[in-house]
Structures are given as C-alpha cells and as structure tokens.
Design an enzyme around this catalytic site. Structure first.
Site, mmCIF file in Angstrom:
data_model
loop_
_atom_site.group_PDB
_atom_site.id
_atom_site.type_symbol
_atom_site.label_atom_id
_atom_site.label_comp_id
_atom_site.label_asym_id
_atom_site.label_seq_id
_atom_site.Cartn_x
_atom_site.Cartn_y
_atom_site.Cartn_z
ATOM 1 N N TYR A 222 0.830 -1.203 0.000
ATOM 2 C CA TYR A 222 0.000 0.000 0.000
ATOM 3 C C TYR A 222 0.863 1.251 0.000
ATOM 4 O O TYR A 222 2.023 1.250 0.411
ATOM 5 C CB TYR A 222 -0.893 0.023 1.244
ATOM 6 C CG TYR A 222 -0.089 0.227 2.515
ATOM 7 C CD1 TYR A 222 0.095 1.495 3.055
ATOM 8 C CD2 TYR A 222 0.541 -0.853 3.136
ATOM 9 C CE1 TYR A 222 0.873 1.694 4.185
ATOM 10 C CE2 TYR A 222 1.315 -0.672 4.274
ATOM 11 C CZ TYR A 222 1.475 0.603 4.793
ATOM 12 O OH TYR A 222 2.257 0.786 5.898
ATOM 13 N N ILE A 255 -8.361 0.469 9.738
ATOM 14 C CA ILE A 255 -9.413 1.475 9.656
ATOM 15 C C ILE A 255 -10.536 0.987 8.735
ATOM 16 O O ILE A 255 -10.305 0.243 7.779
ATOM 17 C CB ILE A 255 -8.862 2.841 9.199
ATOM 18 C CG1 ILE A 255 -8.088 2.721 7.886
ATOM 19 C CG2 ILE A 255 -8.009 3.478 10.276
ATOM 20 C CD1 ILE A 255 -7.607 4.045 7.334
#
Length: 306
Positions: A222, A255
C-alpha cells in the site's frame, strides 16, 4: 508552517491591535501613560471598522465580541459545547491592509477541528463558533482580551483586535467534495462510490481469483496519501523495505474504509481507495501528519489471501 490553532497551545487566537497604525503609535509613545485596559480602545477600533465598511448587521455580545452573520442555516444542527466541530477560517489583523496572519488555505489539511467549550482555542473564536450552525458563514471581530491579550504571537502584535472569516463545515459533504474534485482534476470516471461514502477505483482486476472472507489472512502492499496539493505520502510499504502488511480480515484490525475497500478486491487486484475521514481516523487523526478529519487516498495491491 506553524498553525496558530495548534493543539499544543492552550489558548489560540489573537489580541488587540489598534485598527490604525496612527492610533497604535500614539498609544505607545514613550511619554504617554501606558494603557492597562484596552477594552475601550478596542471597541472604538471595532466601531470605526464597522462604520467604515458600512456593516450594520453586527451583533455585539456581552463579552465584547462582534458577530456578523454572512450565511445562516437555521434548520441545520447548531454547534454545541463538548462536540467536535470543523471550520475553515481566515484570520486578519484589523490594520489598513487587513493583513492575513493565518488561514486554512495555508495548511495541509485546511480544516481546523476542535471541541467548543473545552478551552482548546482562544475565547473569542470559541464564542463566535458557538453561535453558528453547520454550514453557516460569519465574521468575528475580537477585542484583544478575547484573543491573545497582551501577548504577541507570531506576526500578531500584542493588544491586537482581530477579524476572522469562518465557515462551519459539514465534514461528510466537505470530504465528498474533496474526493470528487480530485477525481475531476485527474479525469477519473471509473471510481465507484459505495453507500458508506468510500470511493473504490479498480486498477487491475482478477475476477476469477479468490476474494477475502472473514478470518482470512490478507497480505497487501500500500501507499497512503493525504488529499493535499502534492498528494503527500504519510505511509507506504516502500518506506518499510517494501514489506507488505498482513491482517486478519473482518476483525477490525484496520481502519474501516481500508478494510471495506479490500473486501471489494481479489487476490492479485490493484485499486485505489478514497476514504472520507469518518472511514479513516475521524476526529482523532493519527500520527504521520494525519490531522483530525483528514480524508485519505490509498493505492493498494492484494498480494495474498490465505
């Protein structure tokens, strides 16, 4: 650049500069008696400013704050003490040039987030915002005692009257506009908006490959970006020797928006995820320069699912 609204400061807003340089100079002459209480001088300065600008809608509060409504959404939720609020602002000295000493536009995340009534910000700003609804715009004129008083702060002289232009922001709408503006600027038309407010942009899709299920170990590479002008990278696999991260899917380890985006992907897929702040770190923010109410963008590759 230092923000005058940093949470590290107990009181954050300004003081009383006498609205004209001539008055200020006269008040500070060596042979003149020192003025201990600037309230009368400040009010005269504010009154002169209102008259010079033909402003007749200012509402003087018992504290001395002058509140000037610009746009009022009376049916919208009112700002309440103890509940986080996000605002956009521009702060001016009340000098002849209306010098801007600070503004949302000068910061990576333009939104200033604080809790009214919690002594996180200077008194006059806090009081002015407490008079507003979500979506309202207003101007505040602060006598110096409601700003920084006798203290000089940055480019703000001691005893400075201050003027603020303020908008109380509806954060979900603000985030969505931020994301759609980014998509428009990049001419991206293939982003898929989810019911949660997440925008999912497929880059590479392996439709025949496995998708994550609850309890699977998912491994991803990421890069995380802020939605600022330069797309600042706040974290990335490349900053950790290109080591991917692994997590247990469906266990709330990441998250909300990141996990929701991964749920839409297959092993080997690449995608971009654009998260409104409520699906990221919300009003708390996080380390790495992620301030409260920050929308985030991630480039993600699902390396493995086991």
């Amino acid at each position: 650049m230092k923000s005058y609204f940093s949470a590290a400061l107990t009181r954050l807003f300004l003081l009383t500069l006498l609205a004209s340089a001539g008055l200020f100079t006269t008040a500070c002459k060596k042979d003149d008696p020192e003025i201990a209480d600037y309230s009368a001088v400040d009010q005269e300065t504010i009154t002169n400013y209102l008259a010079a600008n033909n402003i007749t809608t200012a509402q003087k509060q018992p504290s001395g704050l002058q509140f000037i409504p610009v746009r009022t959404n009376a049916n919208a939720p009112k700002v309440t003490a103890g509940t986080s609020v996000a605002v956009l602002y521009t702060g001016h000295l009340l000098d002849a040039a209306g010098t801007v000493f600070d503004a949302s536009a000068k910061h990576t995340n333009p939104l200033l987030t604080f809790v009214p009534g919690a002594n996180q910000i200077i008194a006059g700003f806090d009081e002015g915002v407490s008079l507003m609804h979500v979506g309202d715009k207003a101007e505040f004129l602060l006598p110096s005692a409601l700003g920084y008083g006798t203290k000089a702060v940055g480019s703000i002289p001691a005893n400075s009257v201050l003027r603020f232009e303020v908008e109380v922001v509806d954060v979900p709408t603000y985030d969505d506009n931020l994301i759609t503006t980014y998509l428009g600027t990049k001419s991206i038309t293939t982003a898929q908006k989810q019911a949660s407010g997440l925008y999912f942009l497929p880059v590479t899709t392996n439709a025949s490959a496995v998708r994550p299920a609850i309890g699977n170990t998912v491994t991803v590479l990421y890069t995380g970006h802020l939605f600022d002008a330069t797309g600042t990278v706040f974290d990335a696999s490349s900053l950790h020797n290109n080591a991917p991260i692994s997590f247990t899917f469906g266990r709330g380890q990441l998250i909300t928006g990141f996990e929701e985006g991964i749920a839409l992907m297959h092993k080997g897929d690449k995608a971009e995820l654009m998260l409104p702040s409520a699906l990221a770190y919300g009003v708390q923010g996080s380390s790495g320069g992620i301030t409260p109410n920050s929308a985030l963008r991630f480039e993600v590759e699902v390396v493995d699912i086991k």
